[in-house]
Design an enzyme around this catalytic site. Structure first.
Site, mmCIF file in Angstrom:
data_model
loop_
_atom_site.group_PDB
_atom_site.id
_atom_site.type_symbol
_atom_site.label_atom_id
_atom_site.label_comp_id
_atom_site.label_asym_id
_atom_site.label_seq_id
_atom_site.Cartn_x
_atom_site.Cartn_y
_atom_site.Cartn_z
ATOM 1 N N GLU A 291 0.417 -7.884 1.566
ATOM 2 C CA GLU A 291 0.818 -8.723 2.616
ATOM 3 C C GLU A 291 0.269 -8.287 3.986
ATOM 4 O OE1 GLU A 291 4.901 -9.992 2.449
ATOM 5 O OE2 GLU A 291 4.486 -11.693 1.375
ATOM 6 N N HIS A 312 -4.733 3.976 -21.252
ATOM 7 C CA HIS A 312 -5.178 3.068 -22.391
ATOM 8 C C HIS A 312 -5.394 1.553 -22.228
ATOM 9 C CE1 HIS A 312 -4.204 6.818 -24.400
ATOM 10 N NE2 HIS A 312 -3.194 6.819 -23.567
ATOM 11 N N LYS A 427 4.878 -21.445 1.463
ATOM 12 C CA LYS A 427 6.271 -21.858 1.641
ATOM 13 C C LYS A 427 6.533 -23.319 2.003
ATOM 14 C CE LYS A 427 8.787 -17.496 2.566
ATOM 15 N NZ LYS A 427 9.765 -16.497 3.287
HETATM 16 O O1 LIG Z 1 13.743 -12.017 3.149
HETATM 17 P P1 LIG Z 1 13.191 -13.272 3.051
HETATM 18 O O2 LIG Z 1 12.980 -14.107 4.294
HETATM 19 O O3 LIG Z 1 13.782 -14.360 2.334
HETATM 20 O O4 LIG Z 1 11.913 -13.452 2.726
HETATM 21 C C1 LIG Z 1 11.255 -12.855 1.415
HETATM 22 C C2 LIG Z 1 9.827 -12.744 1.186
HETATM 23 O O5 LIG Z 1 9.397 -13.989 1.755
HETATM 24 C C3 LIG Z 1 7.738 -14.187 1.851
HETATM 25 O O6 LIG Z 1 7.285 -14.172 0.593
HETATM 26 C C4 LIG Z 1 7.389 -13.089 2.929
HETATM 27 O O7 LIG Z 1 5.996 -13.311 2.676
HETATM 28 C C5 LIG Z 1 7.843 -11.636 2.383
HETATM 29 O O8 LIG Z 1 7.339 -10.785 3.333
HETATM 30 C C6 LIG Z 1 9.361 -11.710 2.251
HETATM 31 O O9 LIG Z 1 9.828 -10.518 1.754
#
Ligand SMILES: O=P(O)(O)OC[C@H]1O[C@H](O)[C@H](O)[C@@H](O)[C@@H]1O
Length: 460
Positions: A291, A312, A427
């Site tokens: 990321e 393996h 998202k």
């Molecule tokens: O802690 P949050 O805001 O719920 O985010 C949870 C995750 O969400 C996304 O996938 C981000 O790319 C991650 O870097 C993060 O750790």
């Protein structure tokens, strides 16, 4: 300065297999670039900016986290609800220090069992709920943004079920929220319900947050010495601050070598510990690395491996496939546990006599050396990283080292190692598809893009 944290052998990772070239060479230029990158990372102006806050975690006051850990320790089970950076750190620490058995979810003699509700798969969430006694279970919901759909879905379901069984007043006494100190939906929930909460500093991004309440609260409950974990990170910080050349500074070396191999077309990095306890370290690292660096068409793909299991499975590819990877083998000098193999007492097992009297860990170490030597003999770049023991202090050191390495590599690649625009798009599409207000346009775009996927089909 030696803190007995680790040793890194890099002779077989130097490009073109040579010794360290000097005098106006690429190596010297790289050292200069790393000095600049380090200056950028640690400058006072940047220290207060979003993304850089993890650099201060080794010095943070742990009183609140330890207190929360003591409170959680009284439960039989802790369910940490979170995903990505809000889950992998806890799993990594618990796997390394408490239950290094790579096929068991959780085992702790002193504290509660830890369960992580990360994926929003109904089968997994239901199975998890059925494994715990709600009246003896704490929910630790962790989200920096307070809006990640998977975390919110799991939280909603588990929270409503907990309330149904216990009633709201009692359920609230079994809830801990870890989120941004000021903003987000979970912060609003804390204000509404006046429930227990811990802050995840706004300047610390999720994947760099393991040394905050995100990774430490549940770990403390399980009996991990979080002070030692933090001390290891602090010791590593001191080592890195005091090391002004590539050959002295393991973070500069790791970042610099990744960069040099990246320039030579090796844009994959294989992290292969020979220790069950470090299996989830590779999972945690994969998020951190992937990321942080995968941006603008650049990046380096993290590949998780476990020795000797992947001998393996993957080693055929590593030795005879494309030469596009840099390898890091991690070994643990003293495994704590010693298993002496018995001599076979059955006639048909007599050919196994060569194992009799040997120590199992010594065999695993021999295998690690054999794999590294095979790769080196084939001219594949390989780093050998050895920690004296897998304890909280060394794990804290490793965590901090890899965080610094990742940030420095991002700087060398000229990408921002602290954002994740590609993830944010997914998202937004999810919100759109799930009918969240304000994301209608995203839902439409997502449907349109998916239509291209569905435009040609074969069914059977
Ligand atoms: O802690 P949050 O805001 O719920 O985010 C949870 C995750 O969400 C996304 O996938 C981000 O790319 C991650 O870097 C993060 O750790």
């Amino acid at each position: 300065m030696t803190q007995n944290l680790l040793k890194l052998d890099f002779g077989a990772a130097l490009p073109e297999g040579g010794s360290v070239p000097r005098n106006g060479s690429e190596w010297d230029a790289l050292e200069e670039a790393l000095r600049d990158a380090d200056g950028w990372l640690r400058s006072d102006a940047n220290r207060r900016r979003d993304g850089f806050g993890w650099l201060d975690l080794p010095q943070a006051d742990l009183a609140e986290v330890i207190e929360a850990g003591q409170w959680l320790a009284a439960f039989d089970a802790v369910i940490q609800v979170g995903i990505g950076g809000s889950a992998l750190g806890s799993l990594m620490v618990a796997n390394a220090l408490l239950h290094p058995c790579h096929n068991e979810l959780s085992r702790s003699e002193r504290g509660p069992r830890l369960y992580v509700a990360d994926n929003a798969d109904p089968a997994g969430t239901r199975a998890l709920w059925e494994m715990v006694d709600p009246s003896r279970t704490a929910l630790v919901v962790v989200s920096k943004s307070g809006s990640t759909a998977e975390t919110m879905a799991n939280f909603l379901w588990l929270w409503e079920n907990l309330k149904k069984v216990l009633g709201e007043e009692r359920a609230l006494k079994q809830l801990l929220v870890v989120t941004d100190p000021e903003k987000g939906l979970l912060r609003a929930f804390v204000a509404e319900k006046k429930c227990r909460s811990l802050p995840l500093p706004s300047t610390v991004g999720g994947r760099y947050s393991v040394l905050s309440a995100v990774g430490l609260a549940a770990s403390a409950a399980l009996g991990v010495d979080v002070t030692d974990l933090q001390a290891g990170a602090r010791a590593m910080d001191e080592v890195l601050l005091g090391a002004g050349t590539m050959e002295e500074n393991p973070a500069w070396l790791l970042a610099g070598l990744h960069w040099l191999h990246f320039l030579r077309g090796r844009n994959m990095t294989v992290l292969m510990p020979y220790a069950d306890g470090l299996r989830d370290f590779t999972e945690w690292f994969a998020q951190l690395w992937g990321e942080s660096l995968g941006k603008e068409g650049k990046g380096s793909t993290p590949l998780r491996a476990l020795g000797a299991v992947d001998q393996h499975s993957q080693v055929q590819l590593y030795t005879a496939g494309p030469d596009d990877k840099l390898f890091t083998i991690i070994d643990v000098a003293d495994r704590g546990e010693r298993l002496i193999l018995p001599s076979p007492s059955d006639a048909s097992l007599a050919p196994l006599a060569y194992l009799g009297g040997q120590e199992m860990g010594a065999m695993l170490q021999a295998e690690a050396r054999a794999t590294a030597a095979t790769l080196a003999s084939l001219g594949r770049p390989v780093l050998w990283l050895e920690i004296p023991r897998l304890d909280a202090f060394r794990l804290g050191g490793l965590v901090y080292l890899y965080e610094v390495v990742t940030a420095l590599t991002g700087r060398l690649l000229s990408v921002d190692p602290f954002d994740q625009p590609g993830v944010e798009q997914g998202k937004r599409f999810t919100y759109g598809l799930m009918g969240r207000k304000g994301f209608e346009e995203e839902g439409r775009k997502s449907t349109e893009a998916f239509a291209r996927i569905e435009s040609r089909t074969v069914s059977c």
